[in-house]
Scaffold this motif. Structure first.
Motif, short mmCIF file in Angstrom:
data_model
loop_
_atom_site.label_atom_id
_atom_site.label_comp_id
_atom_site.label_asym_id
_atom_site.label_seq_id
_atom_site.Cartn_x
_atom_site.Cartn_y
_atom_site.Cartn_z
N THR A 152 -1.58 -11.66 0.27
CA THR A 152 -0.25 -12.51 0.27
C THR A 152 -0.04 -12.81 1.62
O THR A 152 -0.68 -12.54 2.61
N PRO A 153 0.59 -13.93 1.43
CA PRO A 153 0.93 -14.69 2.71
C PRO A 153 1.16 -14.12 4.00
O PRO A 153 0.55 -14.05 5.02
N TYR A 154 2.14 -12.82 4.12
CA TYR A 154 2.45 -12.22 5.28
C TYR A 154 1.52 -11.19 5.75
O TYR A 154 1.01 -11.24 6.81
N VAL A 155 0.92 -10.78 4.68
CA VAL A 155 -0.28 -9.62 4.96
C VAL A 155 -1.39 -10.56 5.59
O VAL A 155 -2.19 -10.18 6.57
N ARG A 156 -1.47 -11.84 5.03
CA ARG A 156 -2.54 -12.52 5.44
C ARG A 156 -2.41 -12.82 7.04
O ARG A 156 -3.29 -13.02 7.68
N GLU A 157 -1.29 -13.31 7.18
CA GLU A 157 -1.05 -13.63 8.64
C GLU A 157 -1.29 -12.36 9.51
O GLU A 157 -1.48 -12.67 10.75
N LEU A 158 -0.83 -11.28 9.08
CA LEU A 158 -0.99 -10.14 10.02
C LEU A 158 -2.59 -9.99 10.22
O LEU A 158 -2.88 -9.57 11.33
N LEU A 159 -3.42 -10.01 9.39
CA LEU A 159 -4.87 -10.15 9.64
C LEU A 159 -5.19 -11.24 10.39
O LEU A 159 -6.02 -10.87 11.21
N LEU A 160 -4.81 -12.37 10.25
CA LEU A 160 -5.20 -13.46 11.25
C LEU A 160 -4.78 -12.95 12.65
O LEU A 160 -5.48 -13.47 13.58
N SER A 161 -3.38 -12.55 12.74
CA SER A 161 -3.17 -11.92 13.86
C SER A 161 -4.01 -10.94 14.61
O SER A 161 -4.53 -10.92 15.92
N LEU A 162 -4.63 -10.06 13.79
CA LEU A 162 -5.73 -9.02 14.41
C LEU A 162 -6.83 -9.77 14.79
O LEU A 162 -7.60 -9.40 15.83
N GLU A 164 10.52 -2.92 -8.72
CA GLU A 164 11.33 -2.95 -9.97
C GLU A 164 12.65 -3.96 -9.41
O GLU A 164 12.96 -4.63 -10.44
N TRP A 165 12.92 -4.04 -8.14
CA TRP A 165 14.10 -5.14 -7.81
C TRP A 165 13.70 -6.58 -8.47
O TRP A 165 14.40 -7.43 -8.67
N THR A 166 12.44 -6.74 -8.39
CA THR A 166 11.99 -8.10 -8.98
C THR A 166 11.30 -8.32 -10.29
O THR A 166 11.13 -9.46 -10.64
N GLU A 167 11.78 -7.15 -10.87
CA GLU A 167 11.38 -7.24 -12.32
C GLU A 167 9.99 -7.29 -12.53
O GLU A 167 9.51 -7.93 -13.89
N THR A 168 9.09 -7.09 -11.74
CA THR A 168 7.71 -7.20 -12.11
C THR A 168 7.17 -6.56 -13.14
O THR A 168 7.60 -5.16 -13.09
N PRO A 169 6.52 -6.86 -13.94
CA PRO A 169 5.74 -5.85 -15.21
C PRO A 169 5.11 -4.69 -14.46
O PRO A 169 4.42 -4.69 -13.59
N ALA A 170 5.77 -3.40 -15.11
CA ALA A 170 4.84 -2.17 -14.75
C ALA A 170 3.48 -2.13 -14.51
O ALA A 170 3.04 -1.76 -13.45
N GLY A 171 2.63 -2.91 -15.50
CA GLY A 171 1.28 -2.99 -15.38
C GLY A 171 0.75 -3.86 -14.38
O GLY A 171 -0.31 -3.43 -13.78
N ILE A 172 1.52 -4.63 -13.91
CA ILE A 172 1.03 -5.49 -12.64
C ILE A 172 1.06 -4.79 -11.48
O ILE A 172 0.08 -4.72 -10.70
N HIS A 180 2.54 -10.67 -7.02
CA HIS A 180 2.47 -9.78 -5.63
C HIS A 180 3.28 -10.73 -4.73
O HIS A 180 3.85 -9.98 -3.73
N THR A 181 3.03 -11.78 -4.42
CA THR A 181 3.70 -12.84 -3.69
C THR A 181 5.46 -12.87 -3.61
O THR A 181 5.99 -12.75 -2.75
N LYS A 182 5.60 -12.47 -5.01
CA LYS A 182 7.15 -12.45 -5.24
C LYS A 182 7.66 -11.23 -4.77
O LYS A 182 8.82 -11.01 -4.08
N ILE A 183 7.03 -9.98 -4.87
CA ILE A 183 7.29 -9.00 -4.37
C ILE A 183 7.60 -8.78 -3.02
O ILE A 183 8.34 -8.27 -2.35
N GLU A 184 6.42 -9.44 -2.22
CA GLU A 184 6.45 -9.70 -0.89
C GLU A 184 7.63 -10.47 -0.30
O GLU A 184 8.15 -9.97 0.53
N ALA A 185 7.94 -11.42 -1.05
CA ALA A 185 9.06 -12.37 -0.52
C ALA A 185 10.36 -11.56 -0.54
O ALA A 185 11.02 -11.66 0.13
N TRP A 186 10.51 -10.89 -1.66
CA TRP A 186 11.74 -10.36 -1.83
C TRP A 186 11.95 -8.87 -0.79
O TRP A 186 12.85 -8.89 -0.37
N ILE A 187 10.70 -8.33 -0.56
CA ILE A 187 11.01 -7.36 0.50
C ILE A 187 11.47 -7.77 1.90
O ILE A 187 12.10 -7.63 2.71
N LEU A 188 10.64 -9.05 2.27
CA LEU A 188 10.77 -9.51 3.61
C LEU A 188 11.99 -10.17 3.60
O LEU A 188 12.88 -10.22 4.60
#
Length: 458
Positions: free
Chosen positions: A306-316, A391-399, A428-436
């Protein structure tokens, strides 16, 4: 060989002539018995012919230790063996071997179970993860060693040390019950885990040819023991939505940028702590934005980067090019040299770990949580937080389950759902965006490639 009636006086006077290497006296009363003298020794011997015609000679013992009557009895015993068709030398070797084996069995019964425990770990290590093997070693450690990673004080004895310090045959139901009763009141969760690995170890011993006769049956299976076993409780530690801002602020302020990135990636990927710690740069695809995680369920799984995690790894990666900015998990003595993570295959390296990858950073995370006013949040609680917050993003449980590496929970999930990486990435990007968003952090654009700012010490 001169024949005489052996007497103490005659043996005392008997000596080897100077011109010879050895001389013999033969007893007239007992067939085969004699005395052999050299320049420095004098001993009773037995010489006779076997039934196949071969002549044998064997030493009975020093004349200063053996009396004449004792030597005559031993000679008669040896002659009886020959009359029965045995070679006394072979019989003696068998007796020595049996005695050695008996002594070894006695020693093994008296030896601490720690010896069998070490053999057990060595025989099963190839089937275990590195973390699981380390848990076994720590459970039996002696303690008293200086703590690693800059922590003060000495290590304490492992939870199983009092049990395994006993001989294996002394580990019975009463011993296990008393140990469990004590440990369950102090550290119930660890006591339950320790009991489980102890029971598995004893079952292994019960099937091992060297230990099966020493194991007390039912040591871990009696009703009295089970009554002392702490009840298994599901852990409930997880981040609440309103705790996200303070948690991110505290974690991003961690002195070590590698640890800071590791904690954030744990939350935003839902990976197990050991899985993420074992991530190598060869497992990360920064072109197609994916990473392959070594999975304890399926062997491995590929999830979106995901975008933010990708940037974390680029920072490393950027930190790898500036070794002076790399700091250890805790301050190191100035006299120790530091190794740049640039030479490490691990995404989250450690200069203090023997393996080179991040090991047991829970203390650092605990300090960050304390600074944020969050109590009792474990590293596995971050994985639990990912599943709960999704669950706040209504992502399907299987995903969510597929991203986290959970086993399929239904037939349809197992046999009729094949989700491509692009579909996982969308959710996954939607979940990350909501958490951020809840944390007050802007999610990087997926096309951007600028590393996010992480704290580092220059």
């Amino acid at each position: 060989m001169t024949r005489v009636n052996l007497t103490a006086h005659g043996i005392f006077k008997f000596a080897c002539p100077d011109e010879k290497a050895q001389a013999f006296l033969r007893d007239t009363k007992t067939p085969g018995l004699g005395v052999r003298a050299t320049k420095s020794t004098k001993a009773f011997i037995f010489q006779a012919k076997l039934k196949d015609g071969r002549t044998i000679r064997t030493t009975i013992g020093d004349v200063r230790a053996w009396g004449i009557d004792d030597a005559r009895r031993e000679a008669r015993r040896l002659q009886m063996l020959i009359d029965q068709g045995h070679d006394p030398r072979e019989v003696q070797r068998e007796i020595i071997a049996e005695t050695a084996e008996k002594n070894e069995r006695t020693r093994a019964r008296q030896a601490p179970a720690l010896e069998a425990w070490a053999e057990y770990i060595a025989s099963r290590r190839h089937q275990w993860s590195e973390t699981y093997a380390l848990q076994h070693e720590q459970a039996a450690q002696a303690g008293g060693e200086p703590r690693r990673y800059g922590r003060q004080g000495e290590t304490i004895p492992g939870i199983l040390r009092p049990i395994l310090a006993r001989p294996l045959q002394q580990i019975d139901a009463a011993t296990v019950q008393a140990w469990l009763k004590t440990e369950a009141t102090i550290r119930p969760t660890r006591a339950r885990f320790a009991f489980a690995i102890l029971r598995t170890f004893l079952n292994w011993c019960a099937e091992h040819p060297d230990y099966k006769d020493m194991v007390q049956p039912g040591a871990c299976d009696s009703r009295a023991v089970r009554q002392e076993l702490p009840k298994k409780k599901a852990r409930q530690d997880a981040l609440l939505r309103e705790q996200l801002p303070v948690w991110f602020a505290a974690v991003r302020a961690v002195r070590n940028p590698i640890a800071a990135a590791y904690f954030q990636a744990l939350l935003l990927t839902g990976a197990r702590s050991g899985e993420l710690a074992g991530l190598k740069w060869e497992d990360v695809d920064l072109v197609w934005n994916s990473m392959t995680i070594r999975d304890k369920v399926e062997g491995e799984r590929t999830i979106p980067l995901t975008p933010y995690v990708r940037e974390l790894l680029l920072s490393l990666k950027a930190i790898n090019e500036r070794p002076s900015n790399v700091v250890a998990l805790t301050p190191e003595p100035r006299t120790r040299s530091r190794t740049s993570p640039k030479s490490s295959p691990w995404v989250f390296p450690s200069t203090r770990s023997p393996s080179g990858k991040r090991v047991n950073p829970g203390t650092t995370h605990k300090r960050a949580c304390t600074a944020a006013g969050i109590d009792h949040l474990t590293l596995h609680g971050l994985r639990r937080s990912f599943g709960s917050l999704a669950e706040w993003t209504e992502t399907p449980a299987g995903i969510v389950a597929q991203i986290m590496g959970h086993k399929p929970s239904a037939t349809a999930e197992k046999h009729y759902r094949v989700r491509p990486l692009d579909l996982l990435r969308m959710w996954h990007t939607k979940i990350e965006a909501w958490i951020l968003e809840q944390a007050g952090i802007e999610q990087p654009n997926e096309r951007q490639a600028t590393p996010v700012a992480v704290h580092s010490t220059t």
